[in-house]
Write a protein that holds these residues in place. Structure first.
Motif, PDB file in Angstrom:
ATOM      1  N   MET A   1       0.833  -1.203   0.000  1.00 29.18           N
ATOM      2  CA  MET A   1       0.000   0.000   0.000  1.00 29.18           C
ATOM      3  C   MET A   1       0.864   1.248   0.000  1.00 29.18           C
ATOM      4  N   SER A   2       0.406   2.260  -0.720  1.00 30.47           N
ATOM      5  CA  SER A   2       1.148   3.513  -0.799  1.00 30.47           C
ATOM      6  C   SER A   2       0.828   4.395   0.404  1.00 30.47           C
ATOM      7  N   GLY A   3       1.603   5.463   0.551  1.00 29.72           N
ATOM      8  CA  GLY A   3       1.377   6.411   1.642  1.00 29.72           C
ATOM      9  C   GLY A   3       0.010   7.058   1.568  1.00 29.72           C
ATOM     10  N   ILE A   4      -0.439   7.397   0.354  1.00 33.70           N
ATOM     11  CA  ILE A   4      -1.754   8.037   0.208  1.00 33.70           C
ATOM     12  C   ILE A   4      -2.885   7.081   0.572  1.00 33.70           C
ATOM     13  N   ASP A   5      -2.697   5.785   0.290  1.00 34.11           N
ATOM     14  CA  ASP A   5      -3.696   4.795   0.688  1.00 34.11           C
ATOM     15  C   ASP A   5      -3.809   4.716   2.210  1.00 34.11           C
ATOM     16  N   TRP A   6      -2.656   4.689   2.870  1.00 31.38           N
ATOM     17  CA  TRP A   6      -2.654   4.675   4.339  1.00 31.38           C
ATOM     18  C   TRP A   6      -3.326   5.931   4.895  1.00 31.38           C
ATOM     19  N   ALA A   7      -3.030   7.069   4.316  1.00 32.89           N
ATOM     20  CA  ALA A   7      -3.590   8.336   4.787  1.00 32.89           C
ATOM     21  C   ALA A   7      -5.117   8.341   4.669  1.00 32.89           C
ATOM     22  N   ILE A   8      -5.625   7.904   3.518  1.00 33.65           N
ATOM     23  CA  ILE A   8      -7.081   7.864   3.304  1.00 33.65           C
ATOM     24  C   ILE A   8      -7.743   6.886   4.255  1.00 33.65           C
ATOM     25  N   LEU A   9      -7.124   5.724   4.430  1.00 30.94           N
ATOM     26  CA  LEU A   9      -7.672   4.708   5.329  1.00 30.94           C
ATOM     27  C   LEU A   9      -7.758   5.220   6.759  1.00 30.94           C
ATOM     28  N   VAL A  10      -6.646   5.729   7.265  1.00 29.27           N
ATOM     29  CA  VAL A  10      -6.593   6.188   8.666  1.00 29.27           C
ATOM     30  C   VAL A  10      -7.500   7.394   8.873  1.00 29.27           C
ATOM     31  N   LEU A  11      -7.467   8.357   7.957  1.00 30.80           N
ATOM     32  CA  LEU A  11      -8.283   9.572   8.097  1.00 30.80           C
ATOM     33  C   LEU A  11      -9.767   9.235   8.090  1.00 30.80           C
ATOM     34  N   THR A  12     -10.179   8.353   7.197  1.00 37.33           N
ATOM     35  CA  THR A  12     -11.604   7.984   7.114  1.00 37.33           C
ATOM     36  C   THR A  12     -12.074   7.317   8.403  1.00 37.33           C
ATOM     37  N   LEU A  13     -11.306   6.357   8.890  1.00 33.75           N
ATOM     38  CA  LEU A  13     -11.713   5.621  10.086  1.00 33.75           C
ATOM     39  C   LEU A  13     -11.721   6.508  11.324  1.00 33.75           C
ATOM     40  N   LEU A  14     -10.683   7.313  11.487  1.00 34.13           N
ATOM     41  CA  LEU A  14     -10.624   8.197  12.660  1.00 34.13           C
ATOM     42  C   LEU A  14     -11.729   9.244  12.627  1.00 34.13           C
ATOM     43  N   SER A  15     -12.045   9.736  11.446  1.00 38.20           N
ATOM     44  CA  SER A  15     -13.111  10.743  11.320  1.00 38.20           C
ATOM     45  C   SER A  15     -14.446  10.173  11.788  1.00 38.20           C
ATOM     46  N   ILE A  16     -14.735   8.950  11.381  1.00 32.71           N
ATOM     47  CA  ILE A  16     -16.001   8.312  11.765  1.00 32.71           C
ATOM     48  C   ILE A  16     -16.044   8.084  13.274  1.00 32.71           C
ATOM     49  N   VAL A  17     -14.957   7.553  13.831  1.00 34.38           N
ATOM     50  CA  VAL A  17     -14.913   7.262  15.269  1.00 34.38           C
ATOM     51  C   VAL A  17     -15.035   8.548  16.090  1.00 34.38           C
ATOM     52  N   LEU A  18     -14.267   9.568  15.722  1.00 33.36           N
ATOM     53  CA  LEU A  18     -14.291  10.828  16.469  1.00 33.36           C
ATOM     54  C   LEU A  18     -15.633  11.532  16.340  1.00 33.36           C
ATOM     55  N   TYR A  19     -16.242  11.477  15.146  1.00 33.84           N
ATOM     56  CA  TYR A  19     -17.541  12.105  14.938  1.00 33.84           C
ATOM     57  C   TYR A  19     -18.601  11.453  15.825  1.00 33.84           C
ATOM     58  N   GLY A  20     -18.642  10.118  15.827  1.00 32.12           N
ATOM     59  CA  GLY A  20     -19.617   9.408  16.643  1.00 32.12           C
ATOM     60  C   GLY A  20     -19.415   9.657  18.122  1.00 32.12           C
ATOM     61  N   THR A  21     -18.159   9.707  18.553  1.00 33.73           N
ATOM     62  CA  THR A  21     -17.852   9.945  19.970  1.00 33.73           C
ATOM     63  C   THR A  21     -18.259  11.360  20.374  1.00 33.73           C
ATOM     64  N   TRP A  22     -17.940  12.345  19.531  1.00 35.90           N
ATOM     65  CA  TRP A  22     -18.229  13.748  19.856  1.00 35.90           C
ATOM     66  C   TRP A  22     -19.732  14.034  19.862  1.00 35.90           C
ATOM     67  N   LYS A  23     -20.463  13.525  18.873  1.00 38.22           N
ATOM     68  CA  LYS A  23     -21.889  13.817  18.751  1.00 38.22           C
ATOM     69  C   LYS A  23     -22.711  13.221  19.886  1.00 38.22           C
ATOM     70  N   THR A  24     -22.197  12.202  20.561  1.00 39.21           N
ATOM     71  CA  THR A  24     -22.985  11.522  21.593  1.00 39.21           C
ATOM     72  C   THR A  24     -22.337  11.633  22.966  1.00 39.21           C
ATOM     73  N   ARG A  25     -21.488  12.630  23.131  1.00 36.51           N
ATOM     74  CA  ARG A  25     -20.714  12.746  24.382  1.00 36.51           C
ATOM     75  C   ARG A  25     -21.577  13.096  25.595  1.00 36.51           C
ATOM     76  N   LYS A  26     -22.812  13.579  25.365  1.00 31.83           N
ATOM     77  CA  LYS A  26     -23.636  14.055  26.477  1.00 31.83           C
ATOM     78  C   LYS A  26     -24.628  13.012  26.981  1.00 31.83           C
ATOM     79  N   ASN A  27     -24.528  11.778  26.528  1.00 32.36           N
ATOM     80  CA  ASN A  27     -25.422  10.726  27.028  1.00 32.36           C
ATOM     81  C   ASN A  27     -25.214  10.538  28.524  1.00 32.36           C
ATOM     82  N   SER A  28     -26.284  10.725  29.315  1.00 31.30           N
ATOM     83  CA  SER A  28     -26.124  10.649  30.769  1.00 31.30           C
ATOM     84  C   SER A  28     -27.123   9.727  31.446  1.00 31.30           C
TER      85      SER A  28
END
Length: 559
Positions: A1-28
């Protein structure tokens, strides 16, 4: 895999995880964590239902299934639209009226706590095993083809899922699944474009369909009634109906997706969206596999698609070299035949069909000899076909997108399963038998999060210790079919057989489950031949029949 493939893979996955975590951080509170405070609209529900079912196995194994066996697999979904209607009319109103967290709470009100606990346990067994498979399936294929560490790949998928599922609960699962479905479908359309791009100029979609049809890959409907055939119209309508009813109507990983809807109407519309779009989506995924098959009529196909390091040593054997040489020579002859046909110089496919049969025979012989030389090699390589094509034919950057698609599918399915497993354990066991009512909401929420972590760790352990089966998408359906029929039978009694009580239903479910497991063992050892899709019908019918007979005997003794 090339560097750009790694970048797209990591960025996509982290974006989804961080978005889901941030949007639901106030569940109490527990309701917000397990049901998302009933805030989901119909589109989110529909996409979440589809994403929970569409694991990475779907996108890795289904194209390979079509490549090897053609379009017939689509028949397994023919009963699904009718199941969505039945669930919307009969199941959903009861769930909403009772305001349940899990489907199994209703069973205690209808029967007793024993029936509720048994049915919840059957769900935990089936879904607990499947959660590990949804992690393991993409991990072993990625690790084999990309030479990644299998254990590390399983851990990465598992940990990413646990992070946002524990953080945000049901709401985090639902909103991340929308983005995951977007990544998944974008990846499939990109792959389809590049599959078509590998075809000769004179071969478009219409010509590709004709070639696939002549080679026996476009038989969508099979009217045969042979019991050993898994994919026929009748088994799809009947077995697929019961599989869909049990999965979407009683499996908490799906029930939880629509229990979080804003209203009964929103949940119904979400289910109908799934019923309308699921068959076209599966058809498209299978069709991608068909076009990969057509592409390999003109481009040299590998004789095996699972090309691991240990195999590279084995292929130096002279017998294997001779088979592969013959295989390549036959492919060239077939290529010449098909090129003549596509250019209008010939119209008869007989010779091309004969050459394809020879290739298939040589490929089978090669894999048999290879397994004798290298016992760890798995002869069935359906699950490697699509990803092998992606790695060899897609440009840099897009490989990263396709891998992000596979990870997203694995994460979306596993997250839904972990959320459902934790909900069922919390509500049907912890809250029922150990918690002190509603006195300590924060403690209950903490326990639910800890249970999510626990199920996540167990799923990772199952993934780390699992072995590769013949076909992963079949394995998931088989695992479900071993338990779903019994669970569905209990719910059918609850909804439609009002005179049957808890005790007959409890023992009827035990009898049915034992019989289904025995039938499966007899099927595995080829004592009998029966489609696994019929396990759902057998299980549900046996629960109803056994419970009715026990109820009748009970009444007779009382009289």
């Amino acid at each position: 895999m090339s560097g750009i493939d790694w970048a797209i893979l990591v960025l996509t996955l982290l974006s989804i995880v961080l978005y889901g975590t941030w949007k639901t951080r106030k569940n109490s509170n527990l309701e917000g964590y397990l049901k998302g405070n009933n805030s989901e609209n119909w589109a989110t529900i529909g996409l979440s239902i589809m994403a929970t079912q569409a694991s990475a196995i779907t996108f890795l194994s289904t194209p390979g299934q079509a490549y090897e066996d053609g379009m017939g697999f689509i028949q397994i979904y023919f009963g699904l639209p009718l199941a969505m209607i039945i669930i919307s009319v009969f199941f959903l109103p009861i769930y909403y009226r009772l305001k349940v967290y899990t489907a199994y709470q209703y069973l205690e009100q209808r029967f007793d706590v024993k029936v509720r606990s048994l049915t919840a346990l059957l769900f935990l067994l089936s879904r607990g095993l499947s959660a590990g498979i949804t992690i393991f399936a993409p991990a072993i294929i990625l690790s084999t083809l990309l030479d990644w560490n299998l254990q590390l790949t399983c851990l990465v998928i598992g940990v990413l899922v646990i992070v946002y599922t524990v953080s945000g609960g049901s709401r985090a699962v639902s909103i991340t699944q929308k983005w995951q479905m977007a990544v998944i479908m974008l990846g499939m359309f990109v792959a389809f474009y590049y599959v078509l791009d590998t075809l000769p100029n004179e071969v478009g979609i219409a010509e590709g369909v004709e070639i696939a049809g002549k080679m026996g890959k476009m038989e969508i409907v099979d009217l045969s009634v042979q019991s050993s055939e898994n994919y026929t119209l009748w088994y799809g309508l009947l077995g697929g109906l019961f599989l869909s009813l049990s999965y979407f109507g009683t499996d908490q990983s799906q029930v939880q997706r629509y229990l979080g809807g804003k209203s009964l109407k929103a949940s119904r519309m979400g289910l109908m969206m799934n019923g309308i779009l699921k068959i076209p989506m599966q058809f498209f995924i299978l069709f991608v596999g068909i076009m990969v098959f057509v592409s390999y009529q003109f481009n040299k196909p590998p004789i095996i698609f699972n090309e691991s390091v240990t195999i590279e040593k084995a292929v130096q054997h002279e017998d294997l070299i001779a088979i592969e040489t013959n295989y390549d020579a036959i492919h060239k002859l077939k290529q010449i035949e098909l090129q003549a046909i596509t250019k209008g110089e010939k119209s008869d496919y007989t010779q091309a069909q004969h050459l394809q049969a020879e290739q298939d025979s040589l490929r089978k012989e090669y894999k048999t000899k290879l397994q004798n030389l290298e016992p760890t090699y798995e002869k069935t390589d359906h699950d490697y076909i699509f990803l092998n094509f992606v790695l060899n034919y897609l440009p840099k950057g897009l490989i990263g997108l396709l891998l992000a698609m596979i990870f997203s599918a694995a994460m979306s399915s596993t997250a839904g399963e972990l959320n459902a497993l934790a909900s069922t354990t919390t509500i049907d066991y912890y809250k029922k038998f150990w918690s002190k009512g509603d006195e300590d909401e924060k403690k209950d929420l903490k326990v639910s999060k800890l249970l999510t972590v626990g199920w996540g760790v167990l799923a990772i352990i199952v993934a780390l210790t699992a072995g590769l089966f013949d076909n992963l998408i079949e394995l998931v359906n088989i695992l479900g079919s071993l338990f779903y029929g019994t669970i569905l039978g209990v719910f059918l009694i609850a909804f439609f057989f009002k005179k049957i009580g808890g005790k007959p239903t409890f023992y009827g479910a035990i009898i049915a489950e034992i019989v289904v497991l025995i039938v499966h063992l007899l099927n595995v050892y080829e004592v009998i031949e029966i489609s696994y899709l019929l396990y759902n019908l057998i299980g549900s019918a046996l629960v109803i029949l056994s419970a009715y007979l026990i109820q009748s005997i009970q009444k007779s003794n009382n009289n």
